[in-house]
Design an enzyme around this catalytic site. Structure first.
Site, PDB file in Angstrom:
ATOM      1  N   ASP A 182      52.185  76.003  97.893  1.00  0.00           N
ATOM      2  CA  ASP A 182      51.413  77.227  97.700  1.00  0.00           C
ATOM      3  C   ASP A 182      49.958  76.847  97.433  1.00  0.00           C
ATOM      4  OD1 ASP A 182      50.777  79.818  97.450  1.00  0.00           O
ATOM      5  OD2 ASP A 182      51.809  80.161  95.556  1.00  0.00           O
TER       6      ASP A 182
ATOM      7  N   CYS B  17      71.348  93.361  60.362  1.00  0.00           N
ATOM      8  CA  CYS B  17      72.254  94.370  59.809  1.00  0.00           C
ATOM      9  C   CYS B  17      72.878  93.723  58.576  1.00  0.00           C
ATOM     10  CB  CYS B  17      73.330  94.734  60.831  1.00  0.00           C
ATOM     11  SG  CYS B  17      74.660  95.683  60.096  1.00  0.00           S
TER      12      CYS B  17
ATOM     13  N   CYS C 263      76.994  99.884  63.354  1.00  0.00           N
ATOM     14  CA  CYS C 263      77.867 100.309  62.261  1.00  0.00           C
ATOM     15  C   CYS C 263      77.197 101.288  61.313  1.00  0.00           C
ATOM     16  CB  CYS C 263      78.366  99.085  61.493  1.00  0.00           C
ATOM     17  SG  CYS C 263      77.053  98.315  60.527  1.00  0.00           S
TER      18      CYS C 263
ATOM     19  N   CYS D  58      79.868  93.722  60.971  1.00  0.00           N
ATOM     20  CA  CYS D  58      79.433  94.683  61.967  1.00  0.00           C
ATOM     21  C   CYS D  58      79.609  94.221  63.415  1.00  0.00           C
ATOM     22  CB  CYS D  58      77.993  95.041  61.680  1.00  0.00           C
ATOM     23  SG  CYS D  58      77.122  95.698  63.067  1.00  0.00           S
TER      24      CYS D  58
ATOM     25  N   TYR E 129      51.128  67.897 106.182  1.00  0.00           N
ATOM     26  CA  TYR E 129      52.330  68.417 106.833  1.00  0.00           C
ATOM     27  C   TYR E 129      52.322  68.306 108.353  1.00  0.00           C
ATOM     28  CZ  TYR E 129      49.644  72.860 106.840  1.00  0.00           C
ATOM     29  OH  TYR E 129      48.692  73.822 106.984  1.00  0.00           O
TER      30      TYR E 129
ATOM     31  N   ALA F 274      42.569  52.758  82.775  1.00  0.00           N
ATOM     32  CA  ALA F 274      41.428  52.000  82.245  1.00  0.00           C
ATOM     33  C   ALA F 274      41.042  50.871  83.195  1.00  0.00           C
ATOM     34  CB  ALA F 274      41.769  51.445  80.879  1.00  0.00           C
TER      35      ALA F 274
ATOM     36  N   GLU G 191      60.751  71.362 105.159  1.00  0.00           N
ATOM     37  CA  GLU G 191      59.673  70.936 104.257  1.00  0.00           C
ATOM     38  C   GLU G 191      59.448  71.982 103.177  1.00  0.00           C
ATOM     39  OE1 GLU G 191      56.077  70.047 106.492  1.00  0.00           O
ATOM     40  OE2 GLU G 191      57.281  69.817 108.283  1.00  0.00           O
TER      41      GLU G 191
ATOM     42  N   LYS H   7      57.320  74.350 101.210  1.00  0.00           N
ATOM     43  CA  LYS H   7      56.067  75.014 101.581  1.00  0.00           C
ATOM     44  C   LYS H   7      55.180  75.075 100.342  1.00  0.00           C
ATOM     45  CE  LYS H   7      54.625  79.253 103.918  1.00  0.00           C
ATOM     46  NZ  LYS H   7      53.514  79.518 103.043  1.00  0.00           N
TER      47      LYS H   7
ATOM     48  N   SER I 209      49.606  80.007 112.194  1.00  0.00           N
ATOM     49  CA  SER I 209      50.336  80.376 110.972  1.00  0.00           C
ATOM     50  C   SER I 209      51.819  80.417 111.344  1.00  0.00           C
ATOM     51  CB  SER I 209      49.851  81.717 110.458  1.00  0.00           C
ATOM     52  OG  SER I 209      49.946  82.656 111.490  1.00  0.00           O
ATOM     53  N   LEU I 210      52.649  80.803 110.417  1.00  0.00           N
ATOM     54  CA  LEU I 210      54.085  80.808 110.705  1.00  0.00           C
ATOM     55  C   LEU I 210      54.667  82.197 110.521  1.00  0.00           C
ATOM     56  CD1 LEU I 210      55.289  77.578 108.824  1.00  0.00           C
ATOM     57  CD2 LEU I 210      54.829  77.834 111.265  1.00  0.00           C
TER      58      LEU I 210
ATOM     59  N   GLU J 137      48.142  70.780 103.032  1.00  0.00           N
ATOM     60  CA  GLU J 137      47.846  71.816 102.041  1.00  0.00           C
ATOM     61  C   GLU J 137      47.139  71.206 100.836  1.00  0.00           C
ATOM     62  OE1 GLU J 137      48.808  74.651 103.239  1.00  0.00           O
ATOM     63  OE2 GLU J 137      49.073  76.088 101.605  1.00  0.00           O
TER      64      GLU J 137
ATOM     65  N   LYS K 219      60.830  82.354 103.057  1.00  0.00           N
ATOM     66  CA  LYS K 219      60.160  82.659 101.787  1.00  0.00           C
ATOM     67  C   LYS K 219      61.185  82.850 100.684  1.00  0.00           C
ATOM     68  CE  LYS K 219      55.735  83.000 102.840  1.00  0.00           C
ATOM     69  NZ  LYS K 219      55.058  84.262 102.948  1.00  0.00           N
TER      70      LYS K 219
ATOM     71  N   ARG L  54      40.912  76.501 107.028  1.00  0.00           N
ATOM     72  CA  ARG L  54      41.519  77.093 108.210  1.00  0.00           C
ATOM     73  C   ARG L  54      40.635  78.191 108.796  1.00  0.00           C
ATOM     74  NH1 ARG L  54      44.698  81.527 109.140  1.00  0.00           N
ATOM     75  NH2 ARG L  54      46.219  81.289 110.812  1.00  0.00           N
TER      76      ARG L  54
ATOM     77  N   CYS M 291      71.806 100.278  61.219  1.00  0.00           N
ATOM     78  CA  CYS M 291      72.339  99.496  62.340  1.00  0.00           C
ATOM     79  C   CYS M 291      72.909 100.409  63.418  1.00  0.00           C
ATOM     80  CB  CYS M 291      73.410  98.550  61.813  1.00  0.00           C
ATOM     81  SG  CYS M 291      74.335  97.775  63.133  1.00  0.00           S
TER      82      CYS M 291
ATOM     83  N   ASP N 111      39.401  52.412  86.218  1.00  0.00           N
ATOM     84  CA  ASP N 111      38.035  52.840  85.864  1.00  0.00           C
ATOM     85  C   ASP N 111      37.086  51.650  85.826  1.00  0.00           C
ATOM     86  OD1 ASP N 111      38.801  55.417  85.693  1.00  0.00           O
ATOM     87  OD2 ASP N 111      38.975  55.463  83.494  1.00  0.00           O
TER      88      ASP N 111
HETATM   89  S1  IVH Z   1      53.671  73.754 108.715  1.00  0.00           S
HETATM   90  C1  IVH Z   1      51.535  76.424 112.130  1.00  0.00           C
HETATM   91  N1  IVH Z   1      54.386  72.836 106.403  1.00  0.00           N
HETATM   92  O1  IVH Z   1      52.045  77.636 105.057  1.00  0.00           O
HETATM   93  C2  IVH Z   1      51.219  76.041 110.757  1.00  0.00           C
HETATM   94  N2  IVH Z   1      52.904  74.664 106.477  1.00  0.00           N
HETATM   95  O2  IVH Z   1      52.851  80.117 106.405  1.00  0.00           O
HETATM   96  C3  IVH Z   1      51.968  74.820 110.416  1.00  0.00           C
HETATM   97  N3  IVH Z   1      52.148  75.414 104.290  1.00  0.00           N
HETATM   98  O3  IVH Z   1      49.307  77.873 107.171  1.00  0.00           O
HETATM   99  C4  IVH Z   1      52.459  74.935 109.087  1.00  0.00           C
HETATM  100  N4  IVH Z   1      53.218  73.921 103.123  1.00  0.00           N
HETATM  101  O4  IVH Z   1      49.023  76.558 104.999  1.00  0.00           O
HETATM  102  C5  IVH Z   1      53.679  73.747 107.051  1.00  0.00           C
HETATM  103  N5  IVH Z   1      55.033  71.866 104.441  1.00  0.00           N
HETATM  104  C6  IVH Z   1      54.333  72.786 105.085  1.00  0.00           C
HETATM  105  C7  IVH Z   1      53.520  73.707 104.418  1.00  0.00           C
HETATM  106  C8  IVH Z   1      52.819  74.647 105.156  1.00  0.00           C
HETATM  107  C9  IVH Z   1      52.402  74.947 103.076  1.00  0.00           C
HETATM  108  C10 IVH Z   1      51.285  76.587 104.569  1.00  0.00           C
HETATM  109  C11 IVH Z   1      50.230  76.305 105.618  1.00  0.00           C
HETATM  110  C12 IVH Z   1      50.473  77.310 106.694  1.00  0.00           C
HETATM  111  C13 IVH Z   1      51.302  78.355 106.010  1.00  0.00           C
HETATM  112  C14 IVH Z   1      52.207  79.041 106.994  1.00  0.00           C
END
Ligand code: IVH
Length: 687
Positions: A121, A447, A432, A452, A249, A35, A117, A119, A83-84, A197, A335, A140, A429, A38
Site C-alpha cells: 500500500d 455488581c 440481577c 449475579c 515488483y 555505528a 505477490e 500488494k 493499473s490492475l 512500490e 483486494k 506513475r 445491575c 556511519d
Molecule cells: S504489479 C500493471 N505488484 O498496485 C501494474 N503492483 O492496483 C503492475 N502494487 O499500480 C502492478 N504492490 O502501484 C504489482 N506486488 C505488486 C504491487 C503492486 C503494489 C500497486 C501498484 C499498481 C497497483 C495496481
C-alpha cells in the site's frame, strides 16, 4: 594519502557501504552495526570533501544532496505504467481464470502457474538505470507521463544507486540458479527499468500519525497518502526525514527471462528489495490458500498490504494475453476485505462479566467489516465511552483487523443531528438488580452481588440445553466467553450474533463461527413446550412445560392467563401457579420474550398430535367414577383430542364429564349452567 590512494579508498568504501545496505535492506541480515556503517560513511564523506572530483551520482553520500526544486519535471514513461483490475472474492478470481482460459486454453494456464505477490500500500514508481547507475526516478502520474522525483527516491536506502550485477556475477556466478548469469550483460549496460512500490513501514506510519495527533493536526488516512506526500516533495530533505522503503515488483525492460518470478530473483541479485513472501502457485486453489493465509497474517507484517496481486507467471503467455483498457489481462489485484466500516450505534448495553465487572457494549446496525458481519463492539469501560464521546444514535467508524475484536475507532461527529443520547452507567445491575459499585481510583464498575453473573451464565446454558432450544456448540465455556466479551447479555442476544462477532474470539475459527451462527438460526423456530421449558421458570420442568403448552396452545394464551387459569389446570399446585404468574407478569421477562421475537424467534402453537381436533380447545372438568376408564385416562383422552383440562368448574368450563357419585363440581356445573356429559355422551363426542 595520495590522490590515487584516495580514489581507490573511495571506491572500496562505496562498495562496502553498498554491501552493508544490501545486507540490511535486501537480505534483511545486517552485517555491521549502524555505528560502523556511519563511521564508513563519514570517512567517505571526508574524502569526497577533500577530492570533490571523485564524487559520483551513485555515491551513498549523494542520497540527500539535491537542492529543492521549483517544480517537478515531467517524464514520459518508456511504456505505460498500467493499473490492475480488482477482484474481491474467490468467485471473481475463478471468473478471471475462465476468461483467460477462453482466450488461450486452460492447459497453457496450468503450465504457466501463477505468481502471487503481496500488494504494497504505497506509491508506484519507476527507476531507470543507465550503464548500471540510477539516473531517473519517476512517479506513475497518469500512467503515460509522470514526474521526475529522482532526488527524493535517492533518499530511500533500499533503492540501489548502482546495480550490483558485475559484482554478483563474478562473486557468485550461479546465484539464484544462474538467473543473473543467463541474462545478457548488455541488457544492464544500456538501460534497465525497475518498477515497484515506495511505501512507509507500518511503525513509521503510526509514529507519524501520533506526532500529527500531538500537534493537533489531521491524521493521515493510510500509508499510501504519506508515501505520496513524501515523494512529491520539492525539497528532498523532507523526503529523507521520512523513513520510506521500496519493494520492486516488475522489470519492464526485456530481460529474456521466462518467468515473472525469475525477474524478482534477478532484481534481488541486482540489489533491489523483493518480497520474500511472494509465492509461485500452481493452481487457483493454491492461490486461495495463499490469500487466506495472508488475510489472517498480514497484520503481523511490518508494512501494510491491501491485497494480493495474482499474475500469470509465464512471461510469454502474459504478453500474449495483452492489455485491455489500462490493465494487463494476465494480472489481477485481489483486494482484502476492508477493515473499516461505518455503522450506527442503536444502543449501548451493559454486560456483566464473571467477576461482576460491568462493560458497556455498542449494539450496532449489522455491517460488513473485513469480510464478515459485525453487530457488537466492546467499549471497554465508561471512561472509554467518555473519551471517545460515543453516544447512542452516533454514526461510528468500526474496525476489525485480522484476529482482533471489532472496535469503535471514532465517532463521525459531523453526522450528529442532536437526538443522540449520552450513555450513563446504570446504578443497579442490569442482570440481577443488585447494587453497582465503583472502587476508588479504578475505572471499572462492579455488581456487588457475587452470584449475579453465574446465575446469568446458568440461565443461558439452560436456555440452549436439550429439551429447550437445543443449540449445538454452545457449551458453558463458550457462553462464558460470549458474556465476558460483551457479545451476549441474555439468551436473546444469541439470536443477534453475527459470524464477524465470533471470529476474533479464542476457540473460534471461521468455520466454527459459521457453524454456530447456522445452529442458532436453525433453532429460531421452536415448539411451544420447548420454549416454555427454556424460559427456566421455577418449578416448570419438561413435563409441566408440555402440559402448559397443551393447555394454552399458544404463547399468546399463556401470557394472558391469570392465576385462576393455572390453578384450575389439572395437576398444577399453588406453588407452580404462583411461580408462573411471578415470571409471566414481570415486565423484564415480557421484554425478554419480545426481544427474542424481534430477533426472529418463532414460537409455534401447540398442535395436538391427533389429526382431527375433535374437542377443539374445549375445557373439561372430570368428576365421579367412570365406567370404562380411570379419571387419568379420561384426562389423557381429552388432551389427545385437543381439549383442555381444568380442576375446578367456572363459567369458562365447557363440559363437566360426570361419572358415578359426582362431587360438588357436578352441583356447581348445574348452578352455572355448564353442560354435563355422561360417559356415553363423552365417548360419542370422540367418535
Ligand atoms: S504489479 C500493471 N505488484 O498496485 C501494474 N503492483 O492496483 C503492475 N502494487 O499500480 C502492478 N504492490 O502501484 C504489482 N506486488 C505488486 C504491487 C503492486 C503494489 C500497486 C501498484 C499498481 C497497483 C495496481
Amino acid at each position: 594519502m595520495t590522490k590515487d590512494e584516495a580514489e581507490k579508498r573511495i571506491s572500496v568504501l562505496k562498495k562496502e557501504i553498498d554491501g552493508n545496505r544490501y545486507a540490511y535492506h535486501v537480505l534483511d541480515e545486517p552485517r555491521v552495526s549502524d555505528a560502523v556503517d556511519d563511521s564508513l560513511k563519514r570517512e567517505l564523506s571526508d574524502l569526497e570533501t577533500q577530492y570533490p572530483e571523485f564524487i559520483t551520482s551513485d555515491s551513498p553520500t549523494q542520497r540527500v544532496g539535491g537542492e529543492p526544486l521549483d517544480k517537478f519535471v515531467k517524464v514520459h514513461h518508456s511504456s505505460p505504467m498500467l493499473s490492475l483490475n480488482d477482484a474481491f472474492s474467490e468467485e471473481d478470481l475463478a471468473k478471471w481464470q475462465e476468461r483467460l482460459a477462453k482466450l488461450v486454453g486452460i492447459e497453457k494456464i496450468k503450465q504457466s502457474g501463477y505468481f502471487c505477490e503481496l500488494k504494497m500500500d504505497g506509491l508506484a514508481v519507476s527507476l531507470t538505470y543507465k550503464n548500471g547507475v540510477f539516473k531517473l526516478g519517476a512517479t506513475r502520474g497518469d500512467g503515460v507521463v509522470g514526474e521526475d522525483v529522482t532526488n527524493n527516491l535517492k533518499t530511500i536506502e533500499s533503492i540501489p544507486l548502482s546495480l550490483r550485477h558485475s559484482e554478483a556475477k563474478t562473486k557468485n556466478p550461479v546465484a539464484n540458479n544462474g538467473i543473473l548469469h543467463s541474462v545478457q550483460d548488455d541488457v544492464f549496460k544500456k538501460e534497465l527499468e525497475i518498477r515497484g512500490e515506495a511505501y512507509l513501514p507500518r511503525a513509521d506510519f503510526e509514529k507519524l500519525n501520533q506526532e500529527q495527533k500531538k500537534k493537533g493536526q489531521p491524521l493521515y488516512a493510510n500509508p499510501r497518502n504519506i508515501a505520496a506526500g513524501s515523494i512529491r516533495q520539492l525539497d528532498p530533505k523532507i523526503t529523507a526525514g521520512r523513513n520510506l522503503d521500496f519493494m520492486m515488483y516488475a522489470i519492464p525492460t526485456d530481460s529474456g527471462l521466462k518467468k515473472h518470478s525469475e525477474e524478482h530473483d534477478l532484481a534481488r541479485d541486482l540489489g533491489f528489495r523483493t518480497n520474500q513472501n511472494n509465492k509461485i502457485c500452481s493452481s487457483l486453489d493454491d492461490v486461495f490458500a495463499y490469500i487466506k493465509h495472508w488475510n489472517k497474517e498480514r497484520e503481523k507484517l511490518p508494512y501494510q498490504t491491501d491485497g494480493i496481486v495474482v499474475g500469470i507467471n509465464d512471461e510469454k503467455l502474459f504478453k500474449q494475453l495483452g492489455v485491455v483498457g489500462k490493465a494487463p489481462r494476465g494480472q489481477i489485484a485481489y483486494k482484502f476485505p476492508a477493515e473499516e466500516a461505518t455503522s450506527v450505534v442503536k444502543d449501548i448495553i451493559v454486560q456483566v462479566g464473571r467477576t461482576g465487572k460491568l462493560t458497556p457494549v455498542a449494539v450496532m446496525e449489522p455491517t460488513l467489516v473485513a469480510g464478515s458481519v459485525v453487530s457488537r463492539a466492546t467499549l471497554h469501560n465508561a471512561d472509554e465511552v467518555k473519551r471517545k464521546d460515543i453516544k447512542i444514535g452516533d454514526t461510528v467508524i468500526i474496525r476489525k483487523a485480522g484476529d482482533v475484536i471489532p472496535e469503535v475507532v471514532e465517532v463521525i461527529k459531523r453526522m450528529r443531528n442532536g437526538d443522540e443520547k449520552t450513555f450513563k452507567m446504570p446504578e443497579t445491575c442490569p442482570i440481577c438488580g443488585g447494587k453497582v459499585v465503583k472502587r476508588e481510583g479504578e475505572v471499572d464498575y462492579f455488581c456487588a452481588d457475587k452470584n449475579c453473573s453465574i446465575r446469568q451464565l446458568r440461565s443461558i446454558s439452560h436456555f440452549v440445553a436439550k429439551g429447550a432450544f437445543e443449540i449445538d456448540g454452545l457449551g458453558p465455556k463458550i457462553i462464558e466467553q460470549l458474556v465476558n466479551e460483551g457479545l451476549v447479555k441474555d439468551a436473546a442476544d444469541l439470536f443477534d450474533l453475527k459470524e464477524g462477532d465470533l471470529e476474533p474470539l479464542e476457540r473460534f475459527a471461521e468455520q466454527s463461527s459459521k457453524n454456530l451462527v447456522e445452529a442458532i438460526i436453525n433453532a429460531k423456530s421452536i415448539e411451544l413446550d420447548s420454549f416454555i421449558y427454556a424460559l427456566g421458570i421455577r418449578h416448570v420442568g419438561t413435563q409441566m412445560a408440555t402440559d402448559l403448552a397443551k393447555q394454552f396452545g399458544s404463547l399468546e394464551n399463556l401470557m394472558k392467563a391469570d392465576e385462576g387459569d393455572f390453578e384450575r389446570m389439572y395437576g398444577i399446585g399453588g406453588k407452580v401457579a404462583e411461580s408462573l404468574i411471578e415470571y409471566l407478569k414481570d415486565e423484564k421477562n415480557i421484554k425478554f420474550i419480545k426481544k427474542l421475537q424481534s430477533f426472529g424467534v418463532k414460537i409455534k402453537n401447540y398442535h395436538s398430535p391427533v389429526s382431527a381436533n375433535k374437542l377443539d380447545n374445549k375445557t373439561f372438568v372430570v368428576t365421579g367414577t367412570l365406567e370404562t376408564m380411570t379419571r387419568d385416562e379420561a384426562h389423557k383422552r381429552i388432551v389427545q383430542y385437543g381439549g383442555q383440562i381444568s380442576s375446578s368448574v367456572s363459567p369458562k368450563t365447557d363440559y363437566v364429564l360426570a361419572g358415578e357419585n359426582p362431587g360438588s363440581k357436578y352441583d356447581k356445573a348445574r348452578t352455572l349452567g355448564v353442560k354435563i356429559l355422561t360417559e356415553q355422551e363423552f365417548l360419542g363426542l370422540l367418535k
